[in-house]
Structure formats: C-alpha cells, structure tokens
Design a protein around this motif. Sequence first.
Motif, mmCIF file in Angstrom:
data_model
loop_
_atom_site.group_PDB
_atom_site.id
_atom_site.type_symbol
_atom_site.label_atom_id
_atom_site.label_comp_id
_atom_site.label_asym_id
_atom_site.label_seq_id
_atom_site.Cartn_x
_atom_site.Cartn_y
_atom_site.Cartn_z
ATOM 1 N N TYR A 66 0.756 -1.288 -0.169
ATOM 2 C CA TYR A 66 0.052 -0.194 -0.074
ATOM 3 C C TYR A 66 0.738 1.199 -0.004
ATOM 4 O O TYR A 66 1.863 1.420 1.070
ATOM 5 C CB TYR A 66 -0.785 0.054 1.208
ATOM 6 C CG TYR A 66 -1.774 1.364 1.377
ATOM 7 C CD1 TYR A 66 -2.992 1.286 0.496
ATOM 8 C CD2 TYR A 66 -1.416 2.339 1.971
ATOM 9 C CE1 TYR A 66 -3.775 2.538 0.598
ATOM 10 C CE2 TYR A 66 -2.184 3.557 2.146
ATOM 11 C CZ TYR A 66 -3.356 3.216 1.417
ATOM 12 O OH TYR A 66 -4.246 4.646 1.366
ATOM 13 N N SER B 125 1.337 4.982 0.947
ATOM 14 C CA SER B 125 0.464 5.994 1.445
ATOM 15 C C SER B 125 0.390 7.426 0.491
ATOM 16 O O SER B 125 -0.500 8.253 0.833
ATOM 17 C CB SER B 125 0.882 6.250 2.729
ATOM 18 O OG SER B 125 2.421 6.553 2.734
ATOM 19 N N GLU B 126 1.393 7.539 -0.168
ATOM 20 C CA GLU B 126 1.574 8.756 -1.022
ATOM 21 C C GLU B 126 0.758 8.902 -2.030
ATOM 22 O O GLU B 126 -0.106 9.731 -2.144
ATOM 23 C CB GLU B 126 2.949 8.654 -1.742
ATOM 24 C CG GLU B 126 3.210 9.809 -2.538
ATOM 25 C CD GLU B 126 4.759 9.627 -3.155
ATOM 26 O OE1 GLU B 126 4.716 10.637 -4.176
ATOM 27 O OE2 GLU B 126 5.239 8.930 -3.097
ATOM 28 N N LYS C 289 -2.217 6.781 -1.930
ATOM 29 C CA LYS C 289 -3.599 6.297 -1.352
ATOM 30 C C LYS C 289 -3.960 5.018 -1.997
ATOM 31 O O LYS C 289 -5.438 5.312 -2.380
ATOM 32 C CB LYS C 289 -4.349 7.515 -1.082
ATOM 33 C CG LYS C 289 -3.767 8.663 -0.346
ATOM 34 C CD LYS C 289 -4.794 9.460 -0.002
ATOM 35 C CE LYS C 289 -4.072 10.697 0.926
ATOM 36 N NZ LYS C 289 -3.509 10.319 2.197
ATOM 37 N N LYS C 290 -3.383 4.241 -2.620
ATOM 38 C CA LYS C 290 -3.832 3.016 -2.986
ATOM 39 C C LYS C 290 -2.972 1.784 -2.929
ATOM 40 O O LYS C 290 -1.667 2.033 -2.595
ATOM 41 C CB LYS C 290 -4.114 3.238 -4.601
ATOM 42 C CG LYS C 290 -2.765 3.403 -5.347
ATOM 43 C CD LYS C 290 -2.953 3.489 -6.887
ATOM 44 C CE LYS C 290 -1.560 3.290 -7.455
ATOM 45 N NZ LYS C 290 -1.957 3.079 -9.169
ATOM 46 N N GLU D 8 -11.510 1.762 -2.845
ATOM 47 C CA GLU D 8 -10.667 2.825 -2.416
ATOM 48 C C GLU D 8 -10.680 2.996 -0.550
ATOM 49 O O GLU D 8 -11.694 2.758 -0.044
ATOM 50 C CB GLU D 8 -10.899 4.268 -2.724
ATOM 51 C CG GLU D 8 -10.686 4.208 -4.188
ATOM 52 C CD GLU D 8 -11.052 5.688 -4.961
ATOM 53 O OE1 GLU D 8 -11.559 6.604 -4.169
ATOM 54 O OE2 GLU D 8 -10.787 5.805 -6.094
ATOM 55 N N PHE E 56 -4.853 1.890 9.904
ATOM 56 C CA PHE E 56 -5.441 3.237 9.358
ATOM 57 C C PHE E 56 -6.287 3.942 10.605
ATOM 58 O O PHE E 56 -6.748 4.975 10.375
ATOM 59 C CB PHE E 56 -6.340 3.164 8.051
ATOM 60 C CG PHE E 56 -5.683 2.728 6.880
ATOM 61 C CD1 PHE E 56 -4.555 3.407 6.575
ATOM 62 C CD2 PHE E 56 -6.149 1.702 6.056
ATOM 63 C CE1 PHE E 56 -3.809 2.875 5.312
ATOM 64 C CE2 PHE E 56 -5.648 1.361 5.101
ATOM 65 C CZ PHE E 56 -4.520 1.727 4.584
#
Length: 534
Positions: A115, A117-118, A120-121, A343, A364
């Motif tokens: 995953y 995080s930059e 977001k996927k 998402e 998260f």
Amino acid sequence: MRINKVFIVMLSLALISVMGCQHRKPAEQDLLRVKSEQGGAHKKVIFLMVDSLMAQAIDKGISQKQLPTFQYLTEHGQYYKDLVSSFPTMSVAIDSTVLTGQYPNGHGLPGLLWYSSEEKKMINYGTGPMEILRQGINPVLTDALIHLNGKHLNPNSRTIYEDLAQLDLKSGSINGLVYRGNTEHTLTIPNWVKVPTSLPKEIKVKGPDFLTLGALSNPLEGTKKLPDDLTDRLGLNNKYAINAVNYLIQADKLPDFLYVYLPDLDQKLHKHGPSELKGVIKVDQQLQSLLNAFGSPEKALNEVIIIIAGDSGMTQLLPAEQHSEIDMPAMLKGISVLKPGEEVKDETEVALAVNETMAYVYNFKPSRSMRSLADILSKDNRIDFVAWKENGWIHALQGATSKELLYQAKGKLIDRYKQTWTVKQNAEVLDLTVNADGRTLNYGQYPDVLERLSGALNSHPGDFLVVTAKPGYELKDRSSPTHEGGGGHGSIRQAESLVPLIIAGTDEKPAHLRMVDLKAYLLGLLSGHKQRTE
C-alpha cells in the motif's frame, strides 16, 4: 510468485478480445550498441536468475544423473547452497536487491503487493488473476510497466546497469522486470492489451544497452524469431530468454554484463511443491544449449563467467483439508478491512497486502495500537510471528506463545556480516543465539533476520505490521492466489530464504553469501577490483 502473472491475466483477456492489427514497432538500436568494447580486458558475465531454483532439486537431479549441465557447472565452479535471499522472498523485492545491492529499505520496492500512502492506493505488480481483476487491469499494468522502474524504484538507489554505464561498460537485461538504466527504449503495447486499458501504444523507458521484455520490447525482431506469441506468454518464458542469449553469443554481441530471467520453474513448483524435478531437468537442457552456443562447455567457461542463482526457495504447503489457508479477514472479524479494488475511506481500519506466506497489515485507525493488532493476529497457532516498529525498536511477537523480542540496530552484539545490534527479551522468537560475553549473535532458522526484517519494516512509509506464516501454511485475503498442497514463499525462514548460487569461469569468491552483496561482487568481477572474502 513472479510478476509475469500480470501477463497471464492479459492473455486471458486476449481470448475474449478482438485482435487488432499490430502497428509497426519503432526500430530499436540495441544490437548496434550492445557489444562489449573491452576486448580481452576482462571476462564478460552472464547472470541467470532461475525462478524458485532450489539446491535440494539440483542435488537430487545430479544424484539421479538427470542434470548433466548442472553437474558440469558445479564440478567446474563454485557451488553454494546457502545464498541468503531478500525479504519478502517475492519477485521485485528480490530482483531489486540483486540489482541495487540494497534491501527494500534502500530500493523502495516492498513486494508484489503493498500500500502506497503517497498515492493512497494498493500497488499490485501482478499477484493473481482474481486480485488483479478486482483491483483493475489498468492500474496493475500501469504500475508494472510504467511506475515500477520509472517511479517506485528509489531513484537514489543506483542499479548495476547505471553503475556499469558510468564505467563505460555495456550491459543487457533479458526479460528482467527490474531494469532501470541510462539508455532509452520503447515498450510497444499490443492493440489487444490496449482494449481494456488506457495505456499508450508506446511507453518510453530507460534500461541497459540491450533490453528485452518479451513481445513488449524485442530488439531481435526481424533478426531472430523468438517465441513471443499469445501461447508463449508474450515471450516471458525460458525458451525466449535462452534463444536471445544464444543469438548474442553466436553473433559475438555479448555485453560486459547480461542479466537473464528464467521464469518457467516457479509455476511448476507452486503447483507440485518443491520436490518437483521435471522443470529443473528442462532448465538443465536449456543451460546446455547456452554452453553449446560457445562451441562447448569448456570454451564457454574460458570466455565468460556464468553465474546461476535461484531467487527464493519454497515451502511445501499442506493440503486444503489441513487448513493450510490462513484467512486474514476472518481473523480480523469486526474490523473494517479494505476489500480488493476499493478505495480507502474514512471508515477503513485495516488494509492487507498478502504476499503468499507473508503479509503487510496496514493500520489506518490511529486510536488502535499496533500491539493490539499484533495480539489479534498472533493468536492463531499457524502464524509464525508478527513484527512492527515502535519508539525506535522493532518488536517481534511469536505466534500462539505471545513471547516477544525487541531489537534495534547498533549495539554491542555483532553478527557474521559485521552488523551490530541490541537485542532484548526472548531471542528464541527469531531463533537467535546470543553470546553476551563474546558479544556475538548467530542466526538459526531465520537467516540475516534482523537486517532483512528491518529492511521490510522500513521499506515504505505508513503504520504497518509484517506477518509471516509457519511452514505448511499460506496467508490469504479475499482474492489472493493460493497453492494448497503445492509450494509457497514470501516468508523469511531458511526453506524460503536460502537458495543455490553457482559461479563458473572465475575463482573469485563473494565476500558474503547474501543477495544484497552480489552487486558489489559483480562490479568487482567486471571492473577487475578484487573483493575481500570472509
């Protein structure tokens, strides 16, 4: 499991797509620039990465007199059975370690599935058909063909191809999925692949002087017929790779360094388990073809250095009726787990990136501690350990027992690789032998585990845990590919981490038997600089 699974999905789409006429491919100039200009200054190096090759199969085949080429190379060269792979023991993480000389905390590619995080996927370079279909053909192909080398591979982590260009040495990659270099190339996307995607017809990439990637980049087109049709997995197969190498040999076009990826064995072992020998016999025959391209095996070793390595081992998985699949969403019942293709939303609490026998588990929900997640996951007695970072320490929690180990880099304990550590509490969690008086630390079932685990936990930003399965078991998300009764890898134990290394054509030895050290060894061979051995 290797990234060529992406192309298996692409092939399945082709069967239901209308074939369009192929546009003319741009003429590549690889053959004009690839030949070494060094003359007899040093031997060229051919490095063959054989997917899932294991020493036990080589030994068994030689003892049964079924592997004459492997026998010749082991008898006329160096044969090691304990080369330490990267972690996770999966595709791009391993390839990137070999080509950059760094673990994932340096090269930035954590595994086949992770995953970002930059962005977001979830990033998927090609795990399994159902997972790819759910996450979307377009984003998977875009990440695999464009972003992997162009963006995700750390631009500050230099590949061997980039270093060789600085030394004015020529290099080539045949079907390697990690190939970043200094020379421009064009990947040409077949029209039938474009039907379900938004990929451009042509993708500009940078690689070594000579680059093949199956039908997507074939600089021998019009010169040498290679098996790159639909039935040949678009050229991502052993026969294509060996035929391309043999052409370069016979045409006197070998670069100083040539990386060759042979993928076929992996699929057989996933299906039949690590005891499968037929695929290794086929590889032996293909290696014989390569040696004969020089005229004879003796002539080959007089002219070049041939290095053969497996990328990861495999663990024999139990059959399904013995509960070999560890259903991770079921373990996290009551927690909102991201589904493949969705998402991340405000209510999403956890995401899973399953890489067969290991997984990244992303948290998260700031109010939930990493330890609380680790406690949930470690209760299953099929879990080997769960690890995470906290306050400068790495924690490893043993499955079922709740025994815990803490460690951090630097300290009074030194391992065989001259790395120093501080270790607290239960060393047996990672099978460490600690001699406090002698200030030494030795590894058991988990080779170079402190550095390799740290490399995975520091490979990309985010709050996440690393989870590994015990031998015989495989982690599973909703759409993960599984291999019940076959072979699996991804984890960090010896069976999946120790691979064979054969070096023929030189007496120079590697300083350490780790993949992370191979780049320095290769550069030493090619530049004439001698390494200091153990």
